[in-house]
Design a protein around this motif. Structure first.
Motif, PDB file in Angstrom:
ATOM      1  N   THR A  37     -33.229 -16.341  19.610  1.00  0.00           N
ATOM      2  CA  THR A  37     -34.201 -17.221  20.061  1.00  0.00           C
ATOM      3  C   THR A  37     -34.043 -18.524  19.227  1.00  0.00           C
ATOM      4  O   THR A  37     -33.742 -18.433  17.994  1.00  0.00           O
ATOM      5  N   ALA A  38     -34.475 -19.753  19.722  1.00  0.00           N
ATOM      6  CA  ALA A  38     -34.546 -21.215  19.220  1.00  0.00           C
ATOM      7  C   ALA A  38     -35.554 -21.676  19.861  1.00  0.00           C
ATOM      8  O   ALA A  38     -35.621 -21.637  21.353  1.00  0.00           O
ATOM      9  N   GLY A  39     -36.440 -22.677  19.082  1.00  0.00           N
ATOM     10  CA  GLY A  39     -37.321 -23.366  19.852  1.00  0.00           C
ATOM     11  C   GLY A  39     -37.689 -24.517  18.897  1.00  0.00           C
ATOM     12  O   GLY A  39     -37.348 -24.771  17.900  1.00  0.00           O
ATOM     13  N   SER A  41     -41.645 -26.918  17.974  1.00  0.00           N
ATOM     14  CA  SER A  41     -43.181 -26.512  18.011  1.00  0.00           C
ATOM     15  C   SER A  41     -43.881 -27.750  17.396  1.00  0.00           C
ATOM     16  O   SER A  41     -43.304 -28.646  16.738  1.00  0.00           O
ATOM     17  N   ASN A  88     -37.768 -14.088  12.410  1.00  0.00           N
ATOM     18  CA  ASN A  88     -37.392 -15.526  12.595  1.00  0.00           C
ATOM     19  C   ASN A  88     -37.538 -16.264  11.331  1.00  0.00           C
ATOM     20  O   ASN A  88     -38.038 -16.154  10.266  1.00  0.00           O
ATOM     21  N   HIS A  90     -38.876 -20.686  10.564  1.00  0.00           N
ATOM     22  CA  HIS A  90     -39.618 -21.710  10.784  1.00  0.00           C
ATOM     23  C   HIS A  90     -39.684 -22.640  10.004  1.00  0.00           C
ATOM     24  O   HIS A  90     -40.020 -22.379   8.819  1.00  0.00           O
ATOM     25  N   GLU A 156     -47.748 -16.332  25.546  1.00  0.00           N
ATOM     26  CA  GLU A 156     -46.645 -16.904  26.091  1.00  0.00           C
ATOM     27  C   GLU A 156     -46.612 -17.024  27.544  1.00  0.00           C
ATOM     28  O   GLU A 156     -47.143 -15.983  28.442  1.00  0.00           O
ATOM     29  N   ARG A 170     -45.285 -21.557  24.816  1.00  0.00           N
ATOM     30  CA  ARG A 170     -46.300 -20.602  23.773  1.00  0.00           C
ATOM     31  C   ARG A 170     -47.068 -21.402  23.070  1.00  0.00           C
ATOM     32  O   ARG A 170     -47.111 -22.456  22.892  1.00  0.00           O
ATOM     33  N   GLY A 190     -45.261 -24.678  21.456  1.00  0.00           N
ATOM     34  CA  GLY A 190     -43.864 -24.633  21.301  1.00  0.00           C
ATOM     35  C   GLY A 190     -43.214 -24.459  22.495  1.00  0.00           C
ATOM     36  O   GLY A 190     -43.842 -23.704  23.510  1.00  0.00           O
ATOM     37  N   ASN A 192     -39.525 -22.129  23.559  1.00  0.00           N
ATOM     38  CA  ASN A 192     -38.330 -21.511  23.136  1.00  0.00           C
ATOM     39  C   ASN A 192     -37.257 -21.257  24.099  1.00  0.00           C
ATOM     40  O   ASN A 192     -37.804 -20.938  25.298  1.00  0.00           O
ATOM     41  N   SER A 194     -34.354 -18.177  24.844  1.00  0.00           N
ATOM     42  CA  SER A 194     -33.761 -17.023  24.244  1.00  0.00           C
ATOM     43  C   SER A 194     -32.670 -16.496  25.072  1.00  0.00           C
ATOM     44  O   SER A 194     -32.552 -16.480  26.266  1.00  0.00           O
TER      45      SER A 194
END
Length: 197
Positions: A37-39, A41, A88, A90, A156, A170, A190, A192, A194
């Motif tokens: 996963t990447a996101g 925020s 994760n 962050h 989410e 989220r 944020g 995300n 995935s």
């Protein structure tokens, strides 16, 4: 040291579960999949400000900026429920010619979702950010401050673009406590993406 142990323990758990199942049954569980996963925020209290020589500045905030992670997602075939566990990284940062300021932490998340339509799902769960540190490296001078995360919550709303690609919007509610006892709001929103394997 304890934060690193927590992250290593979560990683070991993520890797051990499918291996143990495969060893006992001979085949992997059809509902168990690896995920990355990447996101991005935005939010939280301002921790510090980086000032640039051109007069501009950048705030380092307790809820910003980029997140990457990996883990496991489980959804029994034909079930409307799914669960996932991720480890994760962050981080928020500001980079200049003479140095860098960054706020890094390592959130572990345990989430569950209800799939109320073919492509849409919603849910949430728990988040605990370990190893939080605010670091300054300016003109070769290095200083860092420990930022202890407190147990938080995640909500989410998601959309399955396809079977192996998920997008989620989220909201995270969490707090951090600095070495001097000051507390900071890390609440943020944020987005995300995935990938499932």
């Amino acid at each position: 040291m304890s934060c690193n142990i927590s992250l290593l323990a979560a990683t070991a758990l993520l890797l051990a579960v499918p291996a143990a199942y495969a060893e006992s049954s001979g085949v992997p569980h059809p509902g168990l999949r690896f995920m990355m996963t990447a996101g991005v925020s935005k939010g939280g209290d301002k921790l510090t400000t980086a000032q640039y020589t051109d007069g501009s500045h950048a705030n380092i905030q307790a809820g910003d900026l980029a997140l990457v992670g990996f883990g496991l997602r489980w959804r029994k075939p034909e079930s409307r429920w799914s669960a996932q566990l991720t480890a994760n990284y962050h981080s928020d940062w500001a980079q200049g010619e003479n140095g860098r300021i960054e706020f890094n932490r390592y959130p572990i998340e345990l989430l569950a979702h209800y799939h109320f339509a073919d492509a849409f799902f919603a849910g949430g769960g728990l988040r605990y950010s370990t190893g939080g540190k605010l670091r300054f490296n300016i003109d070769g001078n290095k200083v860092e401050y420990k930022m202890d995360g407190k147990p938080g919550a995640v909500a989410e709303l998601g959309y399955s673009v396809q079977d192996s690609l998920l997008l989620t919007l989220r909201y995270v509610a969490e707090r951090y406590e600095a070495e001097n006892g000051a507390e900071f709001d890390g609440n943020h929103v944020g987005v995300n993406a995935s990938l499932l394997f």
